[in-house]
Scaffold this motif. Structure first.
Motif, PDB file in Angstrom:
ATOM      1  N   LEU A   5       0.824  -1.161   0.009  1.00  0.00           N
ATOM      2  CA  LEU A   5       0.084   0.010   0.054  1.00  0.00           C
ATOM      3  C   LEU A   5       0.964   1.290   0.067  1.00  0.00           C
ATOM      4  O   LEU A   5       0.473   2.350   0.036  1.00  0.00           O
ATOM      5  CB  LEU A   5      -1.071   0.023   1.177  1.00  0.00           C
ATOM      6  CG  LEU A   5      -1.864  -1.355   1.310  1.00  0.00           C
ATOM      7  CD1 LEU A   5      -2.962  -0.807   2.418  1.00  0.00           C
ATOM      8  CD2 LEU A   5      -2.754  -1.303  -0.290  1.00  0.00           C
ATOM      9  N   THR A   6       2.061   1.055  -0.308  1.00  0.00           N
ATOM     10  CA  THR A   6       3.009   2.261  -0.510  1.00  0.00           C
ATOM     11  C   THR A   6       2.404   3.273  -1.460  1.00  0.00           C
ATOM     12  O   THR A   6       1.816   3.138  -2.414  1.00  0.00           O
ATOM     13  CB  THR A   6       4.369   1.763  -0.761  1.00  0.00           C
ATOM     14  OG1 THR A   6       5.007   1.071   0.279  1.00  0.00           O
ATOM     15  CG2 THR A   6       5.328   3.061  -0.916  1.00  0.00           C
ATOM     16  N   GLY A   7       2.070   4.357  -0.986  1.00  0.00           N
ATOM     17  CA  GLY A   7       1.640   5.631  -1.919  1.00  0.00           C
ATOM     18  C   GLY A   7       0.304   5.619  -1.845  1.00  0.00           C
ATOM     19  O   GLY A   7      -0.182   6.377  -2.254  1.00  0.00           O
ATOM     20  N   LYS A   8      -0.407   4.739  -1.044  1.00  0.00           N
ATOM     21  CA  LYS A   8      -1.808   4.793  -0.743  1.00  0.00           C
ATOM     22  C   LYS A   8      -2.205   5.478   0.542  1.00  0.00           C
ATOM     23  O   LYS A   8      -1.872   5.165   1.500  1.00  0.00           O
ATOM     24  CB  LYS A   8      -2.488   3.392  -0.762  1.00  0.00           C
ATOM     25  CG  LYS A   8      -1.940   2.512  -2.228  1.00  0.00           C
ATOM     26  CD  LYS A   8      -3.079   2.676  -3.196  1.00  0.00           C
ATOM     27  CE  LYS A   8      -2.628   1.781  -4.295  1.00  0.00           C
ATOM     28  NZ  LYS A   8      -3.525   1.981  -5.321  1.00  0.00           N
ATOM     29  N   ALA A 180      -5.742  -6.182   0.540  1.00  0.00           N
ATOM     30  CA  ALA A 180      -5.740  -6.692  -0.881  1.00  0.00           C
ATOM     31  C   ALA A 180      -6.380  -6.067  -2.019  1.00  0.00           C
ATOM     32  O   ALA A 180      -5.772  -5.653  -2.979  1.00  0.00           O
ATOM     33  CB  ALA A 180      -6.245  -8.164  -0.857  1.00  0.00           C
ATOM     34  N   VAL A 181      -7.667  -5.288  -1.641  1.00  0.00           N
ATOM     35  CA  VAL A 181      -8.736  -4.633  -2.415  1.00  0.00           C
ATOM     36  C   VAL A 181      -8.124  -3.198  -2.526  1.00  0.00           C
ATOM     37  O   VAL A 181      -8.039  -2.774  -3.743  1.00  0.00           O
ATOM     38  CB  VAL A 181      -9.845  -4.374  -1.937  1.00  0.00           C
ATOM     39  CG1 VAL A 181     -10.694  -3.496  -2.542  1.00  0.00           C
ATOM     40  CG2 VAL A 181     -10.700  -6.004  -2.210  1.00  0.00           C
ATOM     41  N   VAL A 182      -7.313  -2.718  -1.765  1.00  0.00           N
ATOM     42  CA  VAL A 182      -6.899  -1.363  -1.768  1.00  0.00           C
ATOM     43  C   VAL A 182      -5.612  -1.513  -2.731  1.00  0.00           C
ATOM     44  O   VAL A 182      -5.263  -0.387  -3.562  1.00  0.00           O
ATOM     45  CB  VAL A 182      -6.549  -0.459  -0.548  1.00  0.00           C
ATOM     46  CG1 VAL A 182      -5.779   0.637  -0.696  1.00  0.00           C
ATOM     47  CG2 VAL A 182      -7.895  -0.584   0.312  1.00  0.00           C
ATOM     48  N   ALA A 183      -4.764  -2.411  -2.532  1.00  0.00           N
ATOM     49  CA  ALA A 183      -3.525  -2.534  -3.156  1.00  0.00           C
ATOM     50  C   ALA A 183      -3.777  -2.874  -4.795  1.00  0.00           C
ATOM     51  O   ALA A 183      -3.153  -2.250  -5.400  1.00  0.00           O
ATOM     52  CB  ALA A 183      -2.926  -3.921  -2.905  1.00  0.00           C
TER      53      ALA A 183
END
Length: 185
Positions: A5-8, A180-183
């Motif tokens: 999720l880096t940058g999210k 998983a979904v956000v990724a």
């Protein structure tokens, strides 16, 4: 620590009080551990009051108010439960519009326990399959959704991905699916 999720940046929308604390803190930690940046968004500035069921727990600093942000500022939205939390949010037009904005923008939304009440008010559950605390099933059906009794549901039959779970016992599966979904985006 993972970096999926880096940058999210993930918004956590809550009322000033009544948040089921573990439904805020566990997904928050999961986002952080995956390298993402969680941000606490509320209707009021200052601090919000968490609860362990009906007992006051910890307070948490608000990063932004719904009047000062937009869904375009975030990659996803998490809606923690607690009975009073979403019941209050659904009465605040700006909070409802903020949540609806993630659907309009095709961005992931995750809701646990009583949190779908905010989504019922936003009018975004028609044609969607979702789970929640069992007492919400009639509200969800009346809003055009399909309620199921499952640990975690990932619904992609709309403009965005909607992740939902029933209660704190489902948090491990909920947190894993949220990451998983956000990724994926």
């Amino acid at each position: 620590m993972s970096d999926e999720l880096t940058g999210k940046t993930v918004a956590f929308l809550v009322a000033p009080e009544g948040i089921e604390q573990v439904e805020l803190t566990e997904p928050w930690k999961a986002v952080e551990q995956a390298g993402g940046t969680p941000k606490l968004v509320s209707t009021d500035s200052g601090e919000v009051q968490g609860f362990n069921h009906l007992d006051k727990a910890d307070t948490f600093p608000v990063d932004a108010t719904v009047s000062d942000v937009s869904p375009s500022d975030y990659d996803a939205l998490v809606l923690p439960g607690g009975v009073a939390n979403p019941d209050y949010l659904r009465t605040v037009d700006e909070a409802v519009a903020f949540a609806k904005g993630f659907f309009d923008a095709g961005k992931p939304v995750a809701a646990i326990c009583h949190a779908p009440w905010t989504l019922v008010e936003a009018g975004v559950l028609s044609g969607r399959t979702i789970t929640s605390w069992p007492s919400l099933q009639t509200d969800i059906r009346n809003a055009g959704g399909t309620w199921v009794d499952e640990e975690v549901v990932e619904c992609t039959s709309g403009p965005n991905t909607l992740v939902s779970s029933r209660n704190p016992d489902d948090l491990p599966a909920f947190c894993e699916r949220v990451v998983a979904v956000v990724a994926k985006g």
